[in-house]
Structures are given as structure tokens and as C-alpha cells.
Design a protein around this motif. Structure first.
Motif, short mmCIF file in Angstrom:
data_model
loop_
_atom_site.label_atom_id
_atom_site.label_comp_id
_atom_site.label_asym_id
_atom_site.label_seq_id
_atom_site.Cartn_x
_atom_site.Cartn_y
_atom_site.Cartn_z
N LEU B 20 0.83 -1.21 0.00
CA LEU B 20 0.00 0.00 0.00
C LEU B 20 0.87 1.26 0.00
O LEU B 20 0.55 2.25 -0.66
CB LEU B 20 -0.96 -0.02 1.19
N CYS B 21 1.99 1.22 0.74
CA CYS B 21 2.92 2.36 0.74
C CYS B 21 3.44 2.63 -0.67
O CYS B 21 3.49 3.79 -1.11
CB CYS B 21 4.12 2.09 1.65
N ARG B 22 3.85 1.56 -1.36
CA ARG B 22 4.42 1.73 -2.71
C ARG B 22 3.41 2.34 -3.68
O ARG B 22 3.77 2.96 -4.66
CB ARG B 22 4.92 0.39 -3.25
N ASN B 23 2.14 2.13 -3.39
CA ASN B 23 1.09 2.60 -4.29
C ASN B 23 0.28 3.75 -3.68
O ASN B 23 -0.84 4.03 -4.12
CB ASN B 23 0.17 1.43 -4.66
N ALA B 24 0.87 4.41 -2.70
CA ALA B 24 0.13 5.41 -1.92
C ALA B 24 -0.51 6.49 -2.79
O ALA B 24 -1.61 6.94 -2.50
CB ALA B 24 1.07 6.07 -0.91
N GLU B 25 0.19 6.87 -3.85
CA GLU B 25 -0.33 7.99 -4.66
C GLU B 25 -1.37 7.54 -5.68
O GLU B 25 -1.92 8.35 -6.40
CB GLU B 25 0.84 8.69 -5.36
N ARG B 26 -1.63 6.24 -5.72
CA ARG B 26 -2.60 5.73 -6.69
C ARG B 26 -3.80 5.07 -6.03
O ARG B 26 -4.64 4.47 -6.70
CB ARG B 26 -1.92 4.71 -7.62
N LEU B 27 -3.90 5.15 -4.70
CA LEU B 27 -4.94 4.40 -3.99
C LEU B 27 -6.35 4.96 -4.23
O LEU B 27 -7.33 4.23 -4.08
CB LEU B 27 -4.66 4.38 -2.48
N GLY B 28 -6.44 6.23 -4.53
CA GLY B 28 -7.76 6.82 -4.78
C GLY B 28 -8.62 6.88 -3.52
O GLY B 28 -9.85 6.86 -3.59
N THR B 29 -7.98 6.96 -2.37
CA THR B 29 -8.73 6.99 -1.12
C THR B 29 -9.12 8.42 -0.75
O THR B 29 -8.40 9.36 -1.11
CB THR B 29 -7.88 6.36 0.03
N PRO B 30 -10.22 8.60 -0.02
CA PRO B 30 -10.58 9.95 0.41
C PRO B 30 -9.78 10.42 1.62
O PRO B 30 -9.98 11.52 2.10
CB PRO B 30 -12.06 9.81 0.78
#
Lengths: 168, 158
Positions: B20-30
Motif C-alpha cells: 500500500l505504501c508503494r502505491n500510496a499515490e494511486r490508492l484513490g482513497t478519500p
């Protein structure tokens, strides 16, 4: 060449988080993921942190602090508490650690004009940090934790800052 | 093929969290990143981190949920909130999402006695609305620090 980046963007904080999780057993043997995540959350919300990046843009170390102590709900903001700093082995033994402390001293000053004391917790068996901290700080407490003994050192911000300045 | 399982060991939990850290900027979370970390702590306490691994054993997808939902301050533990769902690009479009959904339901039936419904946020795109409104009810659209988000309720058939 190692550069210090103060974490502010999600990209920097997530790199800090990943490094902290990856090296949690090097930071404290047997350190649980949820405890590492709690440290990360605390420094993000109550302090500042930096990642150390080498020439290949790889994170090779981290450092940071909180203003206030977790056990007091971070109320006593006159005390800056350093978090578990960690460098990859090949970057230890040179001036990188001291340079990291200099960066943290600057950041503490910038983050709070109220900070008058710096606390430095360290694993009791870490000879390097215990020797280093003992040069400018006094040991005020030893805590027994599920991970073993931790020594807590304390110095005035002035003494901490002056010690760091000697190496500039 | 992706094999989904609960991250039950320390190593699996770390692998899932680092993914999740590696993809932090792509998670699309609010949520802000500090909130994502905060939610991960609760997720691990609820044994609610599901990871999907490829043939090499690398984590390529993850789902994080808590028993209890944000909108009533986690009082009603029969409501499950899925906070994060991320699948690597190269695995999207196939049956991975459906397999993850089935793995989540199977896990909830085995481990979260008395759970009743699932709520989750999603970006308010037409594609998301087409996809999620087939099975879930769009309860509201809210303004979050990251922008507008749709909030869905899903009640599975028993």
C-alpha cells in the motif's frame, strides 16, 4: 551523495513509511507491524521526519521527532522526542548520522520556539547511540518494554544544538 | 492467478502494508496518508487486511476493512467498512476483483460473527457508479479533503 528530504508530500511520507516497516526488525528486533505503524502515525501527526536519499534516489535512512511525549498525549510540546532513526548498514560509521541530528535540530527549532528539551530513547544494547548520546545528554530513565530495555537520554535543546553544530 | 488470503503473520502484514505504501499515490482513497496509516492499525487489530499474491508470491492486491464504520464512529461493529482496495494495473479487468470480493465475503462469514452490511467510499465517476450500483446502494455523495466521494452500502444476500 546523500540528501535529506523533509517529509511533506504523500510520496515522501509513504517512502518513509515503507522504509520504517521494511527495517522494523533492524530498528527493534521483533518489532510488530502495528507498533511500527503507530510510530509512523505519531510522527506524521505530532512531529516531523526526514528521509535520506542516495544518488540513485533510494531511501537509505530515516529520522524524525515528535513534539511532546506519547504517554502524555503529546501535550508537553516543550519536549522534542526523537523517534527511532535508522540507516542502512553501508551508510553507518560515517558522518551521516551526525548530519541527520543536525537536520533534526534545525527542524525542531523551526517547528517550535517552545522546545527546550530533547529526549533521545535508544535500545539499551545499541553501543553506538548510547556512546554518542552520552556525550551531550544525561541518562534519565531505563524502561523495560516487551522488546527489551530502552535508555532515555535527555539534553537541553541548547546542548543538543551546540553538539550538532560542532560537526558543521 | 491471484491467491487471496488474510495477512495473518507479521511478515504478511508488513508485505501488505508496504504494498500500500508503494502505491500510496494511486490508492484513490478519500483519506490523508496519516489517516490511511491510522486505519491500517485498526485493520490489523480487526484481522482485516486481505492480500492477493501472484505466482511468485509478490503482493499485487490488497483490501483493508474494519468492523465498524467511520460515519457512526465505529459503534456498530456489524457494519463493515472497506477502507482500501487496490489492485495493480496489470491485474485489473479480469476476475481478480470478483475473486477478492468472494474472498472477503468468505472471510467475513468465517470470522466476523453477526456482520450485516458493507459500506465503502469510491470516486464519483460514471464508471464507478455503473460498476457499484449494480450491487450496492449509493447512500450519499460527500465532500472529503481529497474531493467529492460517493458512499455506498452493500447488503449481501444470505
Amino acid at each position: 551523495m546523500v540528501t535529506f528530504e523533509i517529509c511533506s508530500s504523500i510520496g515522501q511520507w509513504s517512502r518513509f513509511s515503507e522504509f520504517y516497516l521494511e527495517h522494523r526488525n533492524g530498528i527493534i528486533p521483533g518489532y510488530q507491524v502495528k507498533h511500527a505503524l503507530t510510530d509512523i502515525k505519531n510522527v506524521m501527526r505530532k512531529g516531523r521526519a526526514a528521509i535520506l536519499v542516495n544518488g540513485k534516489n533510494e531511501v537509505i535512512g530515516i529520522g524524525g521527532f515528535t513534539l511532546g511525549m506519547e504517554e502524555n498525549g503529546f501535550e508537553n510540546k516543550e519536549i522534542a522526542v526523537l523517534i527511532n532513526s535508522y540507516f542502512k548498514e553501508e551508510y553507518r560509521g560515517n558522518r551521516t548520522f551526525i548530519r541527520g541530528l543536525q537536520v533534526l535540530a534545525e527542524q525542531i527549532k523551526d517547528a517550535s520556539s517552545e522546545a527546550v528539551e530533547v529526549r533521545l530513547p535508544t535500545f539499551a544494547h545499541n553501543g553506538y547511540t548510547n556512546r554518542l548520546y552520552g556525550k551531550f545528554a544525561g541518562r534519565i530513565e531505563t524502561k523495560n518494554t516487551p522488546y527489551g530495555e530502552f535508555h532515555i537520554y535527555s539534553a537541553s535543546f541548547e546542548a543538543f544544538s551546540q553538539f550538532c553544530s560542532r560537526f558543521k | 492467478m491471484i491467491v487471496w488470503s488474510i495477512a495473518s503473520t507479521e511478515e504478511e502484514q508488513a508485505d501488505g502494508a508496504m504494498f500500500l505504501c508503494r502505491n500510496a499515490e494511486r490508492l484513490g482513497t478519500p483519506f490523508k496518508w496519516s489517516t490511511v496509516i491510522h486505519l491500517l492499525i485498526y485493520t490489523l487489530e480487526d484481522n482485516g487486511l486481505l492480500i492477493g499474491k501472484d505466482e511468485s508470491g509478490a503482493v499485487v492486491s490488497a483490501v483493508a476493512y474494519t468492523a465498524g464504520a467511520e460515519d457512526d464512529r465505529y459503534k456498530d461493529r456489524a457494519r463493515i467498512q472497506v477502507h482500501l482496495l487496490y489492485i495493480e494495473d496489470r491485474w485489473r479487468g479480469g476476475a481478480v476483483l470478483l475473486a477478492g470480493y468472494r474472498a472477503l465475503l468468505k472471510h467475513l462469514r468465517q470470522s466476523q460473527a453477526g456482520w450485516r452490511e458493507i459500506v465503502f467510499y469510491a470516486g464519483p465517476t460514471e464508471e464507478n457508479r455503473r460498476r457499484f450500483r449494480k450491487r450496492a446502494e449509493l447512500l450519499k455523495t460527500v465532500q472529503r479533503p481529497s474531493g467529492e466521494m460517493d458512499f455506498y452500502l452493500f447488503v449481501p444476500l444470505r
